[in-house]
Design an enzyme around this catalytic site. Structure first.
Site, PDB file in Angstrom:
ATOM      1  N   GLN A 261       0.962  -9.691  -6.509  1.00 41.79           N
ATOM      2  CA  GLN A 261       0.541 -11.076  -6.739  1.00 41.79           C
ATOM      3  C   GLN A 261       1.414 -11.769  -7.790  1.00 41.79           C
ATOM      4  O   GLN A 261       1.267 -12.969  -8.029  1.00 41.79           O
ATOM      5  CB  GLN A 261      -0.940 -11.139  -7.167  1.00 41.79           C
ATOM      6  CG  GLN A 261      -1.908 -10.517  -6.162  1.00 41.79           C
ATOM      7  CD  GLN A 261      -2.109 -11.368  -4.905  1.00 41.79           C
ATOM      8  OE1 GLN A 261      -1.679 -12.530  -4.838  1.00 41.79           O
ATOM      9  NE2 GLN A 261      -2.761 -10.806  -3.900  1.00 41.79           N
TER      10      GLN A 261
ATOM     11  N   ASN B  50      -5.502  -9.784  -8.142  1.00 44.21           N
ATOM     12  CA  ASN B  50      -5.670 -10.530  -6.887  1.00 44.21           C
ATOM     13  C   ASN B  50      -6.991 -11.286  -6.798  1.00 44.21           C
ATOM     14  O   ASN B  50      -7.118 -12.199  -5.986  1.00 44.21           O
ATOM     15  CB  ASN B  50      -5.521  -9.587  -5.680  1.00 44.21           C
ATOM     16  CG  ASN B  50      -6.339  -8.329  -5.819  1.00 44.21           C
ATOM     17  OD1 ASN B  50      -6.286  -7.660  -6.845  1.00 44.21           O
ATOM     18  ND2 ASN B  50      -7.109  -8.002  -4.820  1.00 44.21           N
TER      19      ASN B  50
ATOM     20  N   THR C  41       0.854  -1.195   0.000  1.00 46.95           N
ATOM     21  CA  THR C  41       0.000   0.000   0.000  1.00 46.95           C
ATOM     22  C   THR C  41       0.888   1.242   0.000  1.00 46.95           C
ATOM     23  O   THR C  41       0.683   2.178  -0.791  1.00 46.95           O
ATOM     24  CB  THR C  41      -0.944  -0.019   1.230  1.00 46.95           C
ATOM     25  OG1 THR C  41      -1.824  -1.140   1.089  1.00 46.95           O
ATOM     26  CG2 THR C  41      -1.763   1.258   1.332  1.00 46.95           C
TER      27      THR C  41
ATOM     28  N   CYS D 261      -9.567  -7.583   0.934  1.00 48.87           N
ATOM     29  CA  CYS D 261      -9.658  -6.144   1.207  1.00 48.87           C
ATOM     30  C   CYS D 261     -11.081  -5.636   1.057  1.00 48.87           C
ATOM     31  O   CYS D 261     -11.453  -4.614   1.613  1.00 48.87           O
ATOM     32  CB  CYS D 261      -8.785  -5.364   0.237  1.00 48.87           C
ATOM     33  SG  CYS D 261      -7.184  -6.092   0.035  1.00 48.87           S
TER      34      CYS D 261
HETATM   35  N1  PMP Z   1      -1.830  -4.823  -4.437  1.00 53.97           N
HETATM   36  C1  PMP Z   1      -2.359  -6.037  -4.552  1.00 53.97           C
HETATM   37  C2  PMP Z   1      -2.573  -6.616  -5.909  1.00 53.97           C
HETATM   38  C3  PMP Z   1      -2.717  -6.759  -3.414  1.00 53.97           C
HETATM   39  O1  PMP Z   1      -3.258  -7.997  -3.550  1.00 53.97           O
HETATM   40  C4  PMP Z   1      -2.495  -6.197  -2.136  1.00 53.97           C
HETATM   41  C5  PMP Z   1      -2.881  -6.936  -0.868  1.00 53.97           C
HETATM   42  N2  PMP Z   1      -4.190  -7.409  -0.868  1.00 53.97           N
HETATM   43  C6  PMP Z   1      -1.915  -4.910  -2.067  1.00 53.97           C
HETATM   44  C7  PMP Z   1      -1.590  -4.261  -3.236  1.00 53.97           C
HETATM   45  C8  PMP Z   1      -1.638  -4.240  -0.745  1.00 53.97           C
HETATM   46  O2  PMP Z   1      -0.554  -4.842  -0.115  1.00 53.97           O
HETATM   47  P1  PMP Z   1      -0.252  -4.634   1.449  1.00 53.97           P
HETATM   48  O3  PMP Z   1      -1.206  -5.528   2.181  1.00 53.97           O
HETATM   49  O4  PMP Z   1       1.178  -5.065   1.582  1.00 53.97           O
HETATM   50  O5  PMP Z   1      -0.430  -3.197   1.761  1.00 53.97           O
END
Ligand code: PMP
Length: 369
Positions: A182, A152, A74, A317
């Site tokens: 991913q 994802n 993120t 998410c």
């Molecule tokens: N990008 C993608 C494609 C994800 O799958 C995720 C996590 N679900 C993130 C970004 C965010 O990653 P993080 O949990 O390390 O902040």
């Protein structure tokens, strides 16, 4: 427990746990300290950098650039995208992206729109060759292109090295950002800026990285003590970095194993009635999304959990909210309501898939009756 939600997060591997513990015990120094403990931390971080640079490309050649450690993807995505705010773009400028991005990209793009950037979001369902469609959008005024390597929710994957090469050929000034979360360790990656996350590859949460191609200048997101060449302030979490490196070195996922699990799953699903498969052939084999028509996602999830089987409805998410991404793949609203995402890791077996499918069949019988 049968854990089939590895696209949401993964269990830290034993090697990662050991490395984190070892660093906490004996390498807890601040990397900015001038004494020996600081030096040990610097060495751990330097070694981890080398490992990550070698691993990210998915080829024999290491990434030509540097890597910043962040708190996760993120932060990496926000750093990469918001960086364009600081560049001189008199007319805002055009940003090309997709309708299937993770919220950490999608919502940051909305912020950039509020700052006057013109954001174009393409949906895979409208194009036979998605990379070609993205490249076709690049013009003189395109400041950035941001695309995920692997989606994802469905596992849809693009040829990232091809995208990078073709965008640069059309406009060398267009910055190419890849959300590689991913795709990391699964498909080849390239770009000016690449985001990855530790907890998707059996490392801990709270650690990620942003790869920055040689010659690409970025503005930091955080101001502070000037760590990591001033590009990412904040004391480096040496324990998490040690764990991240160990997880990269120990990563055991391989395409053949995942492909065998996927084909077993698809075979078993084909024996059931009224199942829609949302992951096409263009998808990586470790993520399979399908819709069990007539059984809403959360009913299926809870039913599977009764038997200790963990899957996801779309992305973790979205927390049970309807997927905004599946329609961009042409999945109907009704099918999106019944979507199940299964995502494998190296430790999953054909037996796990069979147990999953037995329980899906039983749930269908109970609910559809
Ligand atoms: N990008 C993608 C494609 C994800 O799958 C995720 C996590 N679900 C993130 C970004 C965010 O990653 P993080 O949990 O390390 O902040």
């Amino acid at each position: 427990m049968i854990y089939l939600d590895n696209a949401a997060t993964t269990k830290p591997c034993a090697e990662c746990v050991k490395a984190v513990n070892a660093a906490m015990e004996s390498a807890f120094g601040n990397a900015s300290s001038l004494h020996g403990l600081g030096t040990s931390s610097i060495q751990i971080i330097a070694r981890a950098r080398k490992t990550l640079l070698a691993a990210v490309t998915g080829t024999k050649k290491p990434f030509d650039g540097e890597v910043l450690f962040t708190s996760g993807a993120t932060e990496s995505n926000n750093t990469a995208l918001l960086n364009v705010l600081h560049k001189a773009h008199p007319n805002g400028g055009k940003i090309i992206s997709t309708a299937i991005e993770h919220p950490s990209v999608a919502k940051t793009l909305t912020r950039l729109e509020e700052h006057g950037f013109d954001v174009v979001r393409l949906s895979p369902k409208n194009y036979g060759d998605f990379v070609e469609a993205l490249v076709n959008e690049v013009d003189e005024n395109t400041v950035m292109i941001s695309a995920m390597a692997v989606n994802n929710e469905t596992g849809f994957a693009i040829d990232v090295p091809r995208l990078y090469k073709e965008v640069k050929r059309k406009n060398p000034r267009t910055l190419v950002h890849i959300d590689g979360v991913q795709g990391f360790l699964k498909v080849p990656l390239d770009g000016d800026l690449i985001s990855v996350s530790g907890h998707k590859i059996h490392s801990t949460k709270g650690i990620g990285a942003l790869f920055v191609k040689k010659g690409v200048k970025i503005e930091p997101l955080l101001s502070g003590g000037g760590q990591q060449n001033g590009l990412r302030s904040g004391t480096e979490p040496v324990e998490l970095i040690a764990g991240f490196e160990a997880a990269v070195n120990a990563y055991g996922g391989n395409k053949e194993h995942f492909a065998a699990l996927k084909s077993r799953l698809l075979e078993r699903l084909a024996e059931m009635e009224d199942i829609g498969i949302n992951s096409t052939e263009e998808c990586v084999p470790n993520i399979v999304n399908f819709s069990v028509r007539g059984v809403r996602s959360e009913i299926m999830l809870h039913s599977l959990e009764e038997d200790g089987i963990y899957v996801s409805s779309g992305s973790a998410c979205s927390k049970g909210k309807k997927s905004e991404v599946l329609p961009a793949f042409g999945v109907t609203d009704a099918d999106a309501d019944c979507a199940v995402r299964v995502s494998f890791c190296a430790k999953n077996s054909a037996e796990d898939v069979d147990k999953l499918c037995d329980k899906i069949a039983k749930t269908i019988e109970r609910i559809r009756r």
